[in-house]
Write a protein that holds these residues in place. Structure first.
Motif, mmCIF file in Angstrom:
data_model
loop_
_atom_site.group_PDB
_atom_site.id
_atom_site.type_symbol
_atom_site.label_atom_id
_atom_site.label_comp_id
_atom_site.label_asym_id
_atom_site.label_seq_id
_atom_site.Cartn_x
_atom_site.Cartn_y
_atom_site.Cartn_z
ATOM 1 N N ARG A 125 0.839 -1.225 0.000
ATOM 2 C CA ARG A 125 0.000 0.000 0.000
ATOM 3 C C ARG A 125 0.860 1.256 0.000
ATOM 4 O O ARG A 125 0.500 2.276 -0.586
ATOM 5 N N ILE A 126 1.993 1.157 0.690
ATOM 6 C CA ILE A 126 2.888 2.319 0.753
ATOM 7 C C ILE A 126 3.426 2.618 -0.650
ATOM 8 O O ILE A 126 3.376 3.758 -1.132
ATOM 9 N N ARG A 127 3.894 1.563 -1.313
ATOM 10 C CA ARG A 127 4.478 1.761 -2.654
ATOM 11 C C ARG A 127 3.432 2.260 -3.654
ATOM 12 O O ARG A 127 3.720 3.079 -4.515
ATOM 13 N N LYS A 128 2.208 1.765 -3.494
ATOM 14 C CA LYS A 128 1.134 2.207 -4.382
ATOM 15 C C LYS A 128 0.878 3.711 -4.176
ATOM 16 O O LYS A 128 0.730 4.466 -5.139
ATOM 17 N N ALA A 129 0.859 4.121 -2.911
ATOM 18 C CA ALA A 129 0.630 5.539 -2.618
ATOM 19 C C ALA A 129 1.774 6.392 -3.186
ATOM 20 O O ALA A 129 1.545 7.477 -3.736
ATOM 21 N N PHE A 130 3.007 5.882 -3.072
ATOM 22 C CA PHE A 130 4.154 6.608 -3.647
ATOM 23 C C PHE A 130 3.962 6.774 -5.164
ATOM 24 O O PHE A 130 4.224 7.834 -5.721
ATOM 25 N N ARG A 131 3.490 5.692 -5.813
ATOM 26 C CA ARG A 131 3.307 5.753 -7.277
ATOM 27 C C ARG A 131 2.283 6.827 -7.653
ATOM 28 O O ARG A 131 2.356 7.422 -8.722
ATOM 29 N N HIS A 132 1.360 7.083 -6.728
ATOM 30 C CA HIS A 132 0.367 8.134 -6.987
ATOM 31 C C HIS A 132 0.865 9.502 -6.509
ATOM 32 O O HIS A 132 0.106 10.455 -6.422
ATOM 33 N N GLY A 133 2.123 9.572 -6.172
ATOM 34 C CA GLY A 133 2.730 10.858 -5.800
ATOM 35 C C GLY A 133 2.386 11.332 -4.400
ATOM 36 O O GLY A 133 2.572 12.505 -4.061
ATOM 37 N N LYS A 134 1.872 10.416 -3.568
ATOM 38 C CA LYS A 134 1.416 10.853 -2.239
ATOM 39 C C LYS A 134 2.506 10.762 -1.174
ATOM 40 O O LYS A 134 3.363 9.869 -1.231
ATOM 41 N N ALA A 166 11.791 2.078 7.398
ATOM 42 C CA ALA A 166 12.919 2.507 6.545
ATOM 43 C C ALA A 166 13.681 1.277 6.043
ATOM 44 O O ALA A 166 14.086 1.214 4.881
ATOM 45 N N ALA A 167 13.844 0.274 6.923
ATOM 46 C CA ALA A 167 14.551 -0.948 6.520
ATOM 47 C C ALA A 167 13.742 -1.690 5.454
ATOM 48 O O ALA A 167 14.285 -2.117 4.431
ATOM 49 N N ALA A 168 12.425 -1.802 5.681
ATOM 50 C CA ALA A 168 11.582 -2.545 4.735
ATOM 51 C C ALA A 168 11.549 -1.865 3.363
ATOM 52 O O ALA A 168 11.475 -2.528 2.334
ATOM 53 N N LEU A 169 11.598 -0.527 3.362
ATOM 54 C CA LEU A 169 11.534 0.213 2.090
ATOM 55 C C LEU A 169 12.915 0.447 1.484
ATOM 56 O O LEU A 169 13.030 1.046 0.429
ATOM 57 N N LYS A 170 13.952 0.013 2.194
ATOM 58 C CA LYS A 170 15.344 0.307 1.806
ATOM 59 C C LYS A 170 15.517 1.818 1.563
ATOM 60 O O LYS A 170 16.051 2.262 0.548
ATOM 61 N N ALA A 171 15.018 2.591 2.517
ATOM 62 C CA ALA A 171 15.074 4.054 2.403
ATOM 63 C C ALA A 171 16.519 4.541 2.465
ATOM 64 O O ALA A 171 17.383 3.871 3.026
ATOM 65 N N ASP A 172 16.780 5.720 1.900
ATOM 66 C CA ASP A 172 18.131 6.281 1.917
ATOM 67 C C ASP A 172 18.541 6.642 3.338
ATOM 68 O O ASP A 172 19.691 6.525 3.714
ATOM 69 N N VAL A 173 17.574 7.147 4.102
ATOM 70 C CA VAL A 173 17.872 7.570 5.474
ATOM 71 C C VAL A 173 16.586 7.574 6.295
ATOM 72 O O VAL A 173 15.496 7.736 5.749
ATOM 73 N N CYS A 174 16.741 7.384 7.610
ATOM 74 C CA CYS A 174 15.609 7.528 8.517
ATOM 75 C C CYS A 174 15.921 8.717 9.421
ATOM 76 O O CYS A 174 16.861 8.667 10.216
ATOM 77 N N GLU A 175 15.166 9.793 9.253
ATOM 78 C CA GLU A 175 15.423 11.002 10.052
ATOM 79 C C GLU A 175 14.496 11.018 11.273
ATOM 80 O O GLU A 175 13.276 10.906 11.135
ATOM 81 N N ILE A 176 15.086 11.142 12.457
ATOM 82 C CA ILE A 176 14.300 11.169 13.692
ATOM 83 C C ILE A 176 14.290 12.618 14.208
ATOM 84 O O ILE A 176 15.312 13.113 14.708
ATOM 85 N N TYR A 177 13.162 13.299 14.027
ATOM 86 C CA TYR A 177 13.064 14.698 14.479
ATOM 87 C C TYR A 177 12.594 14.732 15.925
ATOM 88 O O TYR A 177 11.585 14.115 16.280
ATOM 89 N N THR A 178 13.337 15.485 16.761
ATOM 90 C CA THR A 178 12.982 15.523 18.178
ATOM 91 C C THR A 178 13.190 16.920 18.752
ATOM 92 O O THR A 178 13.307 17.889 17.993
ATOM 93 N N ASP A 179 13.226 17.020 20.084
ATOM 94 C CA ASP A 179 13.285 18.341 20.709
ATOM 95 C C ASP A 179 14.701 18.761 21.101
ATOM 96 O O ASP A 179 14.883 19.752 21.790
ATOM 97 N N VAL A 180 15.701 17.969 20.729
ATOM 98 C CA VAL A 180 17.103 18.393 20.902
ATOM 99 C C VAL A 180 17.787 18.261 19.542
ATOM 100 O O VAL A 180 17.237 17.666 18.622
ATOM 101 N N ARG A 181 19.014 18.842 19.442
ATOM 102 C CA ARG A 181 19.643 18.902 18.118
ATOM 103 C C ARG A 181 20.219 17.577 17.622
ATOM 104 O O ARG A 181 20.614 17.470 16.469
ATOM 105 N N GLY A 182 20.328 16.614 18.508
ATOM 106 C CA GLY A 182 20.919 15.335 18.095
ATOM 107 C C GLY A 182 21.236 14.502 19.313
ATOM 108 O O GLY A 182 20.632 14.689 20.375
#
Ligand code: ADP
Ligand code: ASP
Ligand code: MG
Length: 415
Positions: A125-134, A166-182
């Motif tokens: 479903r994720i890949r299908k949504a990506f194909r539709h530009g979502k 991210a692992a399942a999609l073989k994503a380039d990176v997994c960015e974890i946004y939080t309340d400190v800089r790193g």
């Protein structure tokens, strides 16, 4: 252009009790910007700040002894609010997007309610949504069993949802946004001048996380390490480079201690245990049979053929352990059970310990100089941990940060 997974934690979603939508819109803008650069973007969101705590508190008031399955049905709802809001925010910015619960993307877990483990993810479903530009918006922290029951992945579990996707999609990176800089050398709330790390090895991050740095859930680091997912921890408040969690670089060994942490634990002592073969096996066998993890163990040489055996467990297991220990005392003819739920484990972590000696001595003297008594000690190749009284937790972390030169000259500019 590749796939980027971005995870937004509670504070990046805003406070639910203040009807704060500014933070959420700001986070949505960050997502939109990445999409505008041409990437396929999948967003994982946590519940709004404070909401999961509120839900669990409500459950506790109604029935603290209830079935874990129902706790999960309730606790998972915070994330469902967030996916709806995030998808709406992205659509308002002009970006087609679609929200999914864990079940809707086939986030299959085992049935260990409140601490379920991810088994598989169906990416169709994720890949299908990506194909539709979502832009795809997924609820963190939750999964579903083969039977269709809702599960949650343990506190802080949205990190693990994000890295696993991210692992399942073989994503380039997994960015974890939080309340400190790193990722810092110590919790910046405890050590205000802690240094931010440009990069850290999976191995060190795994130790820091499991020893108390809640900036990443331990299992998320395990996933990242096993599937070689580059993870970047960064601020959702300011656009500054964060910390890259990645494979070990050669120069990493030069640093003796990468970071220091503390984590609450509970100590149990069996006093006057007969000194004969098989007793320890009996004690720890009985505890293991109840699926309880024992952390540190120490046996004091006593007198009259009797010993004292002390060990630590997580505080949530203390009640069950005391019950087991009381039964054991009668069975093995020990004297009594003592417990202390006001202890913490402070640890120093660094792959550099493999090639440097003297870390333990420095750690013990830094604690001694502050008058802090060490109750139990354990070491591994890349960490040293000490159990101390809870009241000294912050003092100890600060003393170790100073000892191992983990601080900046002046406080980092924050937010
Ligand atoms: P989120 O809601 O974004 O998941 P968390 O509260 O779970 O955020 O994690 C971020 C918090 O982790 C920070 O606010 C910080 O106080 C704490 N923390 C503990 N140890 C560290 C560390 N070594 N580096 C960075 N943050 C840390
Ligand atoms: N909302 C969940 C929690 O508070 C999951 C998370 O934030 O990662 O633990
Ligand atoms: Mg978190």
């Amino acid at each position: 252009m590749g796939i980027i997974v971005q995870k937004f934690g509670g504070t990046s979603m805003g406070r639910w009790d203040r009807m704060d939508t500014d933070r959420l819109l700001q986070s949505a803008e960050r997502v939109a910007k990445t999409k505008a650069q041409g990437h396929d973007v999948l967003v994982v969101v946590s519940a709004m700040a404070g909401l999961t705590n509120l839900l669990l508190e409500l459950a506790g008031r109604v029935n603290p002894e209830g079935e874990p399955r129902e706790f999960d049905t309730l606790a998972s709802t915070g994330e469902q609010i967030s996916i709806g809001l995030m998808a709406l925010a992205l659509q308002r910015l002009g970006y087609p997007s679609i929200s999914f619960t864990g079940a809707q993307i086939g986030m299959k877990t085992d049935a260990a309610f409140t601490k379920a483990r991810i088994q598989s993810i169906d990416t169709d479903r994720i890949r299908k949504a990506f194909r539709h530009g979502k832009i795809v918006v997924v609820a963190g922290f939750q999964g579903v069993t083969d039977e269709g029951d809702i599960t949650t992945l343990g506190r802080g579990g949205s990190d693990t949802s994000a890295v696993a996707i991210a692992a399942a999609l073989k994503a380039d990176v997994c960015e974890i946004y939080t309340d400190v800089r790193g990722v810092y050398t110590a919790d910046p709330r405890v050590v205000p001048r802690a240094k931010m790390l440009e990069r850290i090895s999976y191995e060190e991050m795994l130790e820091l996380a499991s020893l108390g740095s809640k900036v990443l859930q331990t299992r998320s680091v395990e996933f990242a390490m096993n599937y070689k997912v580059p993870v970047c921890v960064l601020s959702s408040f300011e656009e500054v480079p964060g910390t890259l969690v990645t494979e070990e670089a050669e120069d990493m060994e030069r640093v003796m201690v990468r970071g220091v942490t503390s984590i609450p634990e509970a100590k149990v002592s069996l006093v006057g245990v007969p000194d004969k073969p098989g007793v320890a096996a009996k004690i720890f066998g009985d505890i293991a049979a109840r699926n309880i993890n024992v952390d540190m163990i120490i046996q004091n040489v006593g007198s009259d053929d009797h010993n004292d055996i002390s060990f630590t467990v997580s505080r949530s297991d203390l009640k069950a352990v005391i019950a087991i220990a009381n039964d054991l005392v009668k069975e093995i003819h020990a004297q009594k059970v003592q417990s202390d739920d006001k202890v913490v484990k402070v640890s120093a972590v660094g792959v550099g310990m493999r090639s440097h000696s003297g870390v333990a001595g420095k750690m013990f003297s830094a604690l001694a100089n502050k008058g802090i008594n060490i109750q139990l000690i354990s070491t591994s190749e890349i960490k040293i941990s000490c159990i101390i009284a809870e009241e000294y937790a912050e003092l100890a972390v600060r003393a170790l940060a100073e000892e191992f030169e983990l601080e900046n000259e002046s406080k980092e500019l924050e937010q």
